[in-house]
Design a protein around this motif. Sequence first.
Motif, PDB file in Angstrom:
ATOM      1  N   ASP A 303       0.564  -1.232  -0.298  1.00 40.90           N
ATOM      2  CA  ASP A 303      -0.293  -0.163  -0.169  1.00 40.90           C
ATOM      3  C   ASP A 303       1.053   1.490   0.146  1.00 40.90           C
ATOM      4  N   VAL A 304       0.509   1.939   0.528  1.00 35.86           N
ATOM      5  CA  VAL A 304       1.660   3.232   0.960  1.00 35.86           C
ATOM      6  C   VAL A 304       3.384   2.824   1.554  1.00 35.86           C
ATOM      7  N   THR A 305       3.682   3.567   0.895  1.00 38.15           N
ATOM      8  CA  THR A 305       5.627   3.732   1.564  1.00 38.15           C
ATOM      9  C   THR A 305       5.712   5.445   1.788  1.00 38.15           C
ATOM     10  N   GLU A 306       6.649   5.080   3.575  1.00 43.05           N
ATOM     11  CA  GLU A 306       6.693   6.339   3.631  1.00 43.05           C
ATOM     12  C   GLU A 306       8.707   6.117   3.384  1.00 43.05           C
ATOM     13  N   HIS A 307       9.008   7.004   2.843  1.00 42.70           N
ATOM     14  CA  HIS A 307      10.543   6.845   2.853  1.00 42.70           C
ATOM     15  C   HIS A 307      11.149   8.156   3.625  1.00 42.70           C
ATOM     16  N   LEU A 308      11.682   7.606   4.746  1.00 38.33           N
ATOM     17  CA  LEU A 308      12.400   8.264   5.768  1.00 38.33           C
ATOM     18  C   LEU A 308      14.193   8.633   5.803  1.00 38.33           C
ATOM     19  N   GLY A 309      14.777   7.918   4.627  1.00 41.46           N
ATOM     20  CA  GLY A 309      16.167   7.866   4.818  1.00 41.46           C
ATOM     21  C   GLY A 309      16.092   6.942   4.991  1.00 41.46           C
ATOM     22  N   SER A 310      17.058   6.955   6.662  1.00 40.65           N
ATOM     23  CA  SER A 310      17.258   5.780   7.527  1.00 40.65           C
ATOM     24  C   SER A 310      17.053   4.496   6.936  1.00 40.65           C
ATOM     25  N   ASP A 311      14.981   4.686   7.338  1.00 42.37           N
ATOM     26  CA  ASP A 311      14.551   3.682   6.783  1.00 42.37           C
ATOM     27  C   ASP A 311      13.229   3.712   5.791  1.00 42.37           C
ATOM     28  N   THR A 312      12.382   2.716   5.514  1.00 42.20           N
ATOM     29  CA  THR A 312      11.129   3.531   4.675  1.00 42.20           C
ATOM     30  C   THR A 312      10.475   2.374   5.270  1.00 42.20           C
ATOM     31  N   PHE A 313       9.152   3.109   5.883  1.00 41.08           N
ATOM     32  CA  PHE A 313       8.061   2.144   6.313  1.00 41.08           C
ATOM     33  C   PHE A 313       7.089   1.918   5.147  1.00 41.08           C
ATOM     34  N   CYS A 314       6.529   0.226   5.391  1.00 40.48           N
ATOM     35  CA  CYS A 314       5.592  -0.011   4.576  1.00 40.48           C
ATOM     36  C   CYS A 314       4.397  -0.259   4.976  1.00 40.48           C
ATOM     37  N   TYR A 315       3.130  -0.255   4.153  1.00 39.35           N
ATOM     38  CA  TYR A 315       1.799  -0.672   4.503  1.00 39.35           C
ATOM     39  C   TYR A 315       1.212  -1.495   3.793  1.00 39.35           C
ATOM     40  N   VAL A 316       0.912  -2.729   4.410  1.00 37.78           N
ATOM     41  CA  VAL A 316       1.187  -3.923   3.412  1.00 37.78           C
ATOM     42  C   VAL A 316      -0.330  -4.354   3.556  1.00 37.78           C
ATOM     43  N   GLN A 317      -1.156  -4.820   2.592  1.00 37.95           N
ATOM     44  CA  GLN A 317      -2.330  -5.305   2.472  1.00 37.95           C
ATOM     45  C   GLN A 317      -2.177  -7.253   2.367  1.00 37.95           C
ATOM     46  N   THR A 318      -2.232  -8.273   3.165  1.00 32.43           N
ATOM     47  CA  THR A 318      -2.898  -9.205   2.942  1.00 32.43           C
ATOM     48  C   THR A 318      -4.177  -9.566   2.479  1.00 32.43           C
ATOM     49  N   SER A 319      -4.103 -10.887   1.844  1.00 30.09           N
ATOM     50  CA  SER A 319      -5.489 -11.269   0.954  1.00 30.09           C
ATOM     51  C   SER A 319      -6.574 -11.640   1.805  1.00 30.09           C
TER      52      SER A 319
END
Lengths: 366, 313
Positions: A303-319
């Motif tokens: 879904d959305v990914t948030e790039h912070l530079g040091s890390d990236t936070f990903c929001y994932v939806q399962t089936s």
Amino acid sequence: MSNLTIKNLKKSYADTEILKGINLDIKDHEFVVFVGPSGCGKSTLLRTIAGLEEATSGNIYLDEREITDVAPAKRDLAMVFQTYALYPHMTVRKNMSFALELAGTNKSEIETKVNEAARILELQPLLDRKPKELSGGQRQRVAIGRSIVRHPKVFLFDEPLSNLDAALRVQMRLELARLHHDLNATMIYVTHDQIEAMTLADKVVVLNQGHIEQVGTPMELYHRPANQFVAGFMGMPKMSFLPGQIIAGDNSGLQVQLASGSKLEVPVRAEGLTKGSTITLGIRPEHIQVTDQQEGRFKGRLDVTEHLGSDTFCYVQTSAKETLTVRTPGDFSGRFGDTVGLNFDAAHCHLFGSDGRSLERIQSNF
Amino acid sequence: MSLSTVETLSSRTTGSQDASIVSIAKKNARVSRYMVSPSVLVLLLWMIVPLSMTIYFSLIRYNLLYPGENEFVGFENYEFFLTDEGFFAGMGNTLLLVGFTLLITVVLGVLISVLVNKAFWGRGIVRVMLISPFFIMPTVNALVWKNLLLHPVSGVFAAVWTFFGAEPIDWFTHYPLTAIIMIVSWQWLPFAILILMTALQSLDQEQQEAARLDGAGPWALFYHITLPHLARPIAVVVMIETIFLLSIFAEIFTTTGGGPGYETTNLAYLIYSQALLQFDVGLASAGGLIAVLLANIAAFFLVRMIGKNLTEA
Ligand SMILES: Nc1ncnc2c1ncn2[C@@H]1O[C@H](COP(=O)(O)OP(=O)(O)OP(=O)(O)O)[C@@H](O)[C@H]1O
Ligand SMILES: [Mg+2]
């Protein structure tokens, strides 16, 4: 010595009970942080300790002395307010000496104490200024200086850094930590900010709707949250929660089946739980890895990914429409709509019963 | 082309640009000057005509009882007014009236507004009632005081005095100026309360709590926190009230008529009595100008003293 003990403290405004029986022990030299969602009663608890609010029932003791009904100024406590609450018409020096003057301390002693506080907080060049001629951080230091000169047994802080910008907040956080070390004082600190709580606290008190959810060191709360509320509250971004069912249990752990169908064995004690009962599995973003589609325990759509530079936070939806938050390295290149595999170690999972309580881990490395 | 010519060229072009901008600005200024001139003219007329007429009247003999004898007399009117036995009485009474009314309204205003700032049952109604005298016309106010409150036979005060077995006081005969000060203070106290009450609501709650934690009791809280917070609103009250109190007239006119003797005659009333009781317009004009001068002197000192307080902090 300054040990603060709170016994079954309750506070109501009219018909609404705000504090629903608080029991807490705060030891000498401890840095205690109150955290909790907005409106849970952190400020009310702090103000009741300070004596600015009257307790409806219960007792507060400071070193064997009961202070529940003692006037605020006689409690041997000092408080630093969120808005600093400096006296605008007095100079910095006068602001800091005000309490001592009211107490009738003699001039030379006031002078020494104010100069000492000014030295600790590096306020000497500002002593003759009025508050409006200071920056936010300097005002905050004056507010702290005002409490230091009184040599209180306990310092109370109500979100003292929330009016500062991010950079200054980091700096003041470090200064507070240094101050706690230098003064060797007992401090109680209210904050919204998890980082402040994690970095400053010897002991964190998590409050929710007027009662204490858990008390412990920052690491205890992070690794062994007592319940789903604490687990969800501590950690940035939040822990992901997945509904599941128990399919089997033995001495080495519980077999759990998640809504998406995957099964895993989590090393928690199975006592009192029956097959088929529903549980919630919690997993922190930093314990999930993104893998190839085929290798993962789960498949999900990015879904959305948030790039912070040091890390990236990903929001994932399962089936099964579960949402998972994943921490990936800063150079993660997945895009919206990509299908990815997710993997995690069952040893890092938390299980919560249907009442929200954590299931005890069998053997913890932490 | 050499480098220097390029430089001069470029500097010339920017120079001409500057010049055009300046000329536009000049034109704008001229246009706006034409636009505001009518109102400035009207204002000037509004001020200049009465002022010059007053100055003119003050320099001639102009008594309505002797029409036609309007010769130039120089500063004779001023001399008359300043040496009139009523002048020093009027000055003194004006100062007493303004001074005591200010004192009473500010002191009581602070106390009452601090009291009604605490929460209590029926506070809203009490506040409205505290403000309401301000909306009563000065003449009506004075009449109510004269006939219903201070009247030596039928007044409320007399009834109270009699109830306690004391001899009722005939206020307007024995303490006329005190009576006037009471009336005017009653009229202006609501103004002070209104301003101070509003100011108190902006007093920071946390500041008071900090002071309480610092060990301030109610009195120290009032003296060290509330009073400094009210310094500016008090200055505003003093300034505005002074301006209005210097020209108190209706209250005197409806009660004592300036008497007995000159005991309640202030400058405003003195000018009135010169002009309309003695029909001497020339003398009254001179008095008016002197009063304007005195008011300006008072305003100058007030602004010096209090204006500084207003601009700083
Ligand atoms: N004077 C009051 N009268 C009635 N209710 C109040 C009063 N003060 C606070 N409350 C209520 O008590 C609850 C707790 O308030 P409190 O200020 O302690 O929250 P908090 O945890 O400090 O929140 P925040 O993080 O937003 O500062 C809130 O629901 C609030 O509405
Ligand atoms: Mg709060």
